[in-house]
Design an enzyme around this catalytic site. Structure first.
Site, PDB file in Angstrom:
ATOM      1  N   ASP A  18      -1.438  15.770  -7.811  1.00  0.00           N
ATOM      2  CA  ASP A  18      -0.880  14.380  -8.317  1.00  0.00           C
ATOM      3  C   ASP A  18      -1.399  14.364  -9.697  1.00  0.00           C
ATOM      4  OD1 ASP A  18       0.602  12.492  -8.194  1.00  0.00           O
ATOM      5  OD2 ASP A  18      -0.271  11.569  -6.519  1.00  0.00           O
ATOM      6  N   ASP A  19      -0.489  13.417 -10.397  1.00  0.00           N
ATOM      7  CA  ASP A  19      -1.119  13.193 -11.772  1.00  0.00           C
ATOM      8  C   ASP A  19      -2.190  12.442 -11.838  1.00  0.00           C
ATOM      9  OD1 ASP A  19       0.273  10.859 -10.572  1.00  0.00           O
ATOM     10  OD2 ASP A  19       1.723  10.822 -12.248  1.00  0.00           O
ATOM     11  N   ASP A  57      -5.610   6.378  -8.197  1.00  0.00           N
ATOM     12  CA  ASP A  57      -5.820   4.931  -8.867  1.00  0.00           C
ATOM     13  C   ASP A  57      -6.676   4.501  -7.606  1.00  0.00           C
ATOM     14  OD1 ASP A  57      -5.720   2.065  -9.315  1.00  0.00           O
ATOM     15  OD2 ASP A  57      -4.021   2.627 -10.737  1.00  0.00           O
TER      16      ASP A  57
HETATM   17  O1  LIG Z   1      -4.166   6.172  -5.975  1.00  0.00           O
HETATM   18  P1  LIG Z   1      -3.044   4.939  -5.825  1.00  0.00           P
HETATM   19  O2  LIG Z   1      -3.403   3.690  -6.076  1.00  0.00           O
HETATM   20  O3  LIG Z   1      -2.351   5.325  -4.206  1.00  0.00           O
HETATM   21  O4  LIG Z   1      -1.989   5.433  -6.985  1.00  0.00           O
HETATM   22  C1  LIG Z   1      -1.652   6.695  -7.349  1.00  0.00           C
HETATM   23  C2  LIG Z   1      -0.049   7.100  -7.211  1.00  0.00           C
HETATM   24  O5  LIG Z   1       0.688   6.123  -7.659  1.00  0.00           O
HETATM   25  C3  LIG Z   1       1.637   6.944  -8.844  1.00  0.00           C
HETATM   26  O6  LIG Z   1       2.810   7.091  -8.181  1.00  0.00           O
HETATM   27  P2  LIG Z   1       3.876   6.150  -7.749  1.00  0.00           P
HETATM   28  O7  LIG Z   1       3.785   5.555  -6.178  1.00  0.00           O
HETATM   29  O8  LIG Z   1       3.879   5.212  -8.825  1.00  0.00           O
HETATM   30  O9  LIG Z   1       5.192   7.064  -7.697  1.00  0.00           O
HETATM   31  P3  LIG Z   1       5.712   8.048  -8.855  1.00  0.00           P
HETATM   32  O10 LIG Z   1       4.759   9.256  -8.669  1.00  0.00           O
HETATM   33  O11 LIG Z   1       7.050   8.334  -8.021  1.00  0.00           O
HETATM   34  O12 LIG Z   1       5.766   7.481 -10.034  1.00  0.00           O
HETATM   35  C4  LIG Z   1       0.783   7.973  -8.936  1.00  0.00           C
HETATM   36  O13 LIG Z   1       1.841   9.097  -9.505  1.00  0.00           O
HETATM   37  C5  LIG Z   1       0.106   8.661  -7.769  1.00  0.00           C
HETATM   38  O14 LIG Z   1       0.914   9.131  -6.874  1.00  0.00           O
HETATM   39  O1  LIG Z   2       1.910   5.533 -14.794  1.00  0.00           O
HETATM   40  C1  LIG Z   2       0.831   5.120 -13.993  1.00  0.00           C
HETATM   41  N1  LIG Z   2      -0.172   4.676 -14.589  1.00  0.00           N
HETATM   42  C2  LIG Z   2      -1.382   4.191 -13.609  1.00  0.00           C
HETATM   43  O2  LIG Z   2      -2.481   4.107 -14.461  1.00  0.00           O
HETATM   44  C3  LIG Z   2      -1.168   4.246 -12.304  1.00  0.00           C
HETATM   45  N2  LIG Z   2      -1.975   3.663 -11.425  1.00  0.00           N
HETATM   46  C4  LIG Z   2      -1.242   3.988 -10.256  1.00  0.00           C
HETATM   47  N3  LIG Z   2       0.116   4.386 -10.566  1.00  0.00           N
HETATM   48  C5  LIG Z   2       0.211   4.369 -11.910  1.00  0.00           C
HETATM   49  N4  LIG Z   2       1.047   4.816 -12.606  1.00  0.00           N
HETATM   50 MG   LIG Z   3       2.968   9.236  -7.593  1.00  0.00          MG
END
Ligand SMILES: O=P(O)(O)OC[C@H]1O[C@H](OP(=O)(O)OP(=O)(O)O)[C@H](O)[C@@H]1O
Ligand SMILES: O=c1[nH]c(=O)c2nc[nH]c2[nH]1
Ligand SMILES: [Mg+2]
Length: 175
Positions: free
Chosen positions: A109-110, A113
């Site tokens: 994952d990217d 958080d």
């Molecule tokens: O540790 P957490 O608080 O769960 O947050 C982290 C997740 O939030 C973001 O995804 P998002 O749900 O925004 O979806 P996306 O990847 O489709 O942008 C990010 O890419 C992680 O997958």
């Molecule tokens: O673009 C993002 N940046 C963040 O720091 C983050 N945390 C949760 N989801 C996120 N998405």
């Molecule tokens: Mg995500």
């Protein structure tokens, strides 16, 4: 109601900004791969969509892995975290490759958080290796390998979510 302060979203609450360029992201993904190369080999890479798709492509390319799966989870509506929704689970073929518990599989994952998303995927594949490019302190214990830690009150701006725009000079009141 009039006079009531509007609720802050996660990005506004975060306060600090950490913008990441495509170049920087590519470099960080390559650095992540150097670390993962010591841990593998992996039978397959599983990207947590959508944010995990870009690092998963780069990591899989560097590691020479050609089996790529996705687990599709939605939680943040732009910057506000709601209930997690699994829109698509891990395929039966990938589950088989990981012996049902994820052994030899790499989840990418990217970022982590709060750790909510990572925790959910770890439950699906308890023996898989979980890698993210960035980590905030609350989610960090869930990740096996990551590259850069930022503080919990930092919002990471990814290159696919941002664009170059005019920024007023400091003397005109720019932050
Ligand atoms: O540790 P957490 O608080 O769960 O947050 C982290 C997740 O939030 C973001 O995804 P998002 O749900 O925004 O979806 P996306 O990847 O489709 O942008 C990010 O890419 C992680 O997958
Ligand atoms: O673009 C993002 N940046 C963040 O720091 C983050 N945390 C949760 N989801 C996120 N998405
Ligand atoms: Mg995500």
């Amino acid at each position: 109601m009039a006079g009531e302060a509007p609720e802050l979203n996660a990005q506004e609450k975060a306060g600090k900004a950490f913008p990441v360029s495509w170049d920087q992201f590519h470099r960080d993904c390559r650095a992540l791969t150097w670390r993962l190369n010591e841990v593998g080999p992996f039978h397959a890479v599983i990207a947590i969509t959508r944010g995990g798709l870009v690092p998963a492509a780069i990591v899989a390319r560097e590691l020479g892995v050609r089996v790529i799966d996705t687990v599709c989870i939605a939680s943040y509506d732009h910057t506000k975290q709601g209930e997690l929704q699994v829109l698509k689970g891990i395929s039966d073929a990938t589950m088989k490759l990981g012996g049902g518990t994820g052994k030899g599989l790499l989840i990418v994952d990217d970022l982590v958080d709060t750790g909510k998303t990572g925790r959910m995927v770890r439950k699906m594949l308890p023996d898989a290796h979980f890698a993210t490019v960035y980590a905030k302190p609350m989610g960090r214990p869930l990740v096996d390998t990551f590259i850069t830690e930022v503080s919990q009150d930092t919002w990471i701006f990814f290159p696919w979510d941002t664009a170059l725009s005019y920024h007023p000079p400091l003397r005109d009141g720019a932050a």
